[in-house]
Motif scaffolding. Sequence first.
Motif, mmCIF file in Angstrom:
data_model
loop_
_atom_site.group_PDB
_atom_site.id
_atom_site.type_symbol
_atom_site.label_atom_id
_atom_site.label_comp_id
_atom_site.label_asym_id
_atom_site.label_seq_id
_atom_site.Cartn_x
_atom_site.Cartn_y
_atom_site.Cartn_z
ATOM 1 N N ALA A 11 0.828 -1.213 0.000
ATOM 2 C CA ALA A 11 0.000 0.000 0.000
ATOM 3 C C ALA A 11 0.859 1.258 0.000
ATOM 4 N N GLY A 12 2.093 1.142 0.487
ATOM 5 C CA GLY A 12 2.991 2.292 0.606
ATOM 6 C C GLY A 12 3.117 2.712 2.053
ATOM 7 N N VAL A 13 4.290 2.511 2.631
ATOM 8 C CA VAL A 13 4.448 2.750 4.067
ATOM 9 C C VAL A 13 5.199 4.031 4.427
ATOM 10 N N GLY A 14 5.810 4.710 3.456
ATOM 11 C CA GLY A 14 6.615 5.888 3.805
ATOM 12 C C GLY A 14 7.737 5.475 4.741
ATOM 13 N N ARG A 15 8.081 6.332 5.677
ATOM 14 C CA ARG A 15 9.087 5.939 6.671
ATOM 15 C C ARG A 15 8.440 5.023 7.700
ATOM 16 N N VAL A 16 9.289 4.237 8.371
ATOM 17 C CA VAL A 16 8.791 3.219 9.297
ATOM 18 C C VAL A 16 9.417 3.415 10.674
ATOM 19 N N ALA A 44 5.883 4.177 29.440
ATOM 20 C CA ALA A 44 5.402 4.923 28.271
ATOM 21 C C ALA A 44 3.896 4.745 28.112
ATOM 22 N N LEU A 45 3.363 3.650 28.632
ATOM 23 C CA LEU A 45 1.921 3.397 28.544
ATOM 24 C C LEU A 45 1.111 4.459 29.272
ATOM 25 N N VAL A 46 1.720 5.145 30.226
ATOM 26 C CA VAL A 46 1.027 6.203 30.971
ATOM 27 C C VAL A 46 1.709 7.554 30.777
ATOM 28 N N GLY A 47 2.459 7.691 29.688
ATOM 29 C CA GLY A 47 3.074 8.967 29.360
ATOM 30 C C GLY A 47 4.267 9.344 30.207
ATOM 31 N N ARG A 48 4.905 8.390 30.843
ATOM 32 C CA ARG A 48 6.042 8.669 31.723
ATOM 33 C C ARG A 48 7.289 7.894 31.346
ATOM 34 N N GLY A 49 7.345 7.390 30.144
ATOM 35 C CA GLY A 49 8.442 6.511 29.775
ATOM 36 C C GLY A 49 9.542 7.182 28.997
ATOM 37 N N VAL A 50 10.503 6.392 28.670
ATOM 38 C CA VAL A 50 11.605 6.786 27.806
ATOM 39 C C VAL A 50 11.741 5.713 26.732
ATOM 40 N N ALA A 51 12.458 6.044 25.680
ATOM 41 C CA ALA A 51 12.635 5.073 24.610
ATOM 42 C C ALA A 51 14.041 5.182 24.041
ATOM 43 N N ALA A 52 14.608 4.040 23.724
ATOM 44 C CA ALA A 52 15.859 4.000 22.981
ATOM 45 C C ALA A 52 15.488 3.948 21.505
ATOM 46 N N ILE A 53 16.260 4.636 20.658
ATOM 47 C CA ILE A 53 15.986 4.590 19.224
ATOM 48 C C ILE A 53 17.261 4.273 18.456
ATOM 49 N N SER A 54 17.069 3.641 17.311
ATOM 50 C CA SER A 54 18.199 3.255 16.473
ATOM 51 C C SER A 54 17.808 3.455 15.016
ATOM 52 N N ALA A 55 18.718 4.039 14.233
ATOM 53 C CA ALA A 55 18.444 4.326 12.827
ATOM 54 C C ALA A 55 18.861 3.179 11.935
ATOM 55 N N GLY A 56 18.035 2.910 10.938
ATOM 56 C CA GLY A 56 18.390 1.955 9.907
ATOM 57 C C GLY A 56 19.311 2.586 8.881
ATOM 58 N N VAL A 57 19.704 1.818 7.903
ATOM 59 C CA VAL A 57 20.668 2.239 6.881
ATOM 60 C C VAL A 57 20.239 3.522 6.175
ATOM 61 N N ASP A 58 18.961 3.658 5.843
ATOM 62 C CA ASP A 58 18.485 4.798 5.064
ATOM 63 C C ASP A 58 17.829 5.890 5.902
ATOM 64 N N ALA A 59 17.847 5.759 7.220
ATOM 65 C CA ALA A 59 17.233 6.766 8.092
ATOM 66 C C ALA A 59 18.180 7.943 8.294
ATOM 67 N N THR A 60 17.642 9.146 8.159
ATOM 68 C CA THR A 60 18.412 10.374 8.332
ATOM 69 C C THR A 60 18.141 10.966 9.716
ATOM 70 N N GLU A 61 18.802 12.074 10.019
ATOM 71 C CA GLU A 61 18.525 12.782 11.272
ATOM 72 C C GLU A 61 17.063 13.216 11.331
ATOM 73 N N ASN A 62 16.501 13.624 10.196
ATOM 74 C CA ASN A 62 15.081 14.008 10.166
ATOM 75 C C ASN A 62 14.174 12.832 10.495
ATOM 76 N N ASP A 63 14.539 11.657 10.002
ATOM 77 C CA ASP A 63 13.746 10.467 10.309
ATOM 78 C C ASP A 63 13.823 10.136 11.797
ATOM 79 N N MET A 64 14.995 10.322 12.373
ATOM 80 C CA MET A 64 15.151 10.059 13.807
ATOM 81 C C MET A 64 14.352 11.060 14.638
ATOM 82 N N ALA A 65 14.299 12.311 14.199
ATOM 83 C CA ALA A 65 13.552 13.347 14.921
ATOM 84 C C ALA A 65 12.051 13.169 14.748
ATOM 85 N N TRP A 66 11.644 12.558 13.656
ATOM 86 C CA TRP A 66 10.235 12.364 13.372
ATOM 87 C C TRP A 66 9.608 11.544 14.468
#
Length: 161
Positions: free
Chosen positions: A103-108, A139-161
């Motif tokens: 269907a077209g997923v855009g960024r993931v 995070a389920l109650v709005g008090r969490g944190v998350a670790a994030i990791s970029a894939g090969v084609d992810a840019t800084e903008n994708d990470m900020a998204w």
Amino acid sequence: MRRVNIEHGNEVVGADAGDGSPVRLQFLGGGRMAAALLGGLIETGWCQTSDVHVVEPDPVAQRRLVDTWSGLSVGDSPTAALGTVVAVKPGLAAAVLEHARTAGVGRVLSLAAGVTLGALEAVTEQGTPVVRSMPNTPALVGRGVAAISAGVDATENDMAW
């Protein structure tokens, strides 16, 4: 492919909202973590319910989602989207994302625990930005944190998204 706005009983046929444009955000899965993220995005003004489509096969979960957010598009089929959040059980993540790709997923953005960036990138179109995130339970109650990791084609903008 069919998408139904359950609240109003309106059926939308096609891979978009009817005007040829993709939705801003699509969630593959409508469970607790998806609902927590969606609620936060709506509460902070990042999006409105009309910007979002949730793919959720369970009719009870579909009803819960539309009862919580009036006007939310919920259905059992993916649609074209500028961004897609993978919020299903890890064992389903790659297959569900591969199905949505048509269907077209855009960024993931994947919230699926233990599913590698490589596994996700293997089922998306080449060049699709993929970001993996692992939020913690508060995070389920709005008090969490998350670790994030970029894939090969992810840019800084994708990470900020």
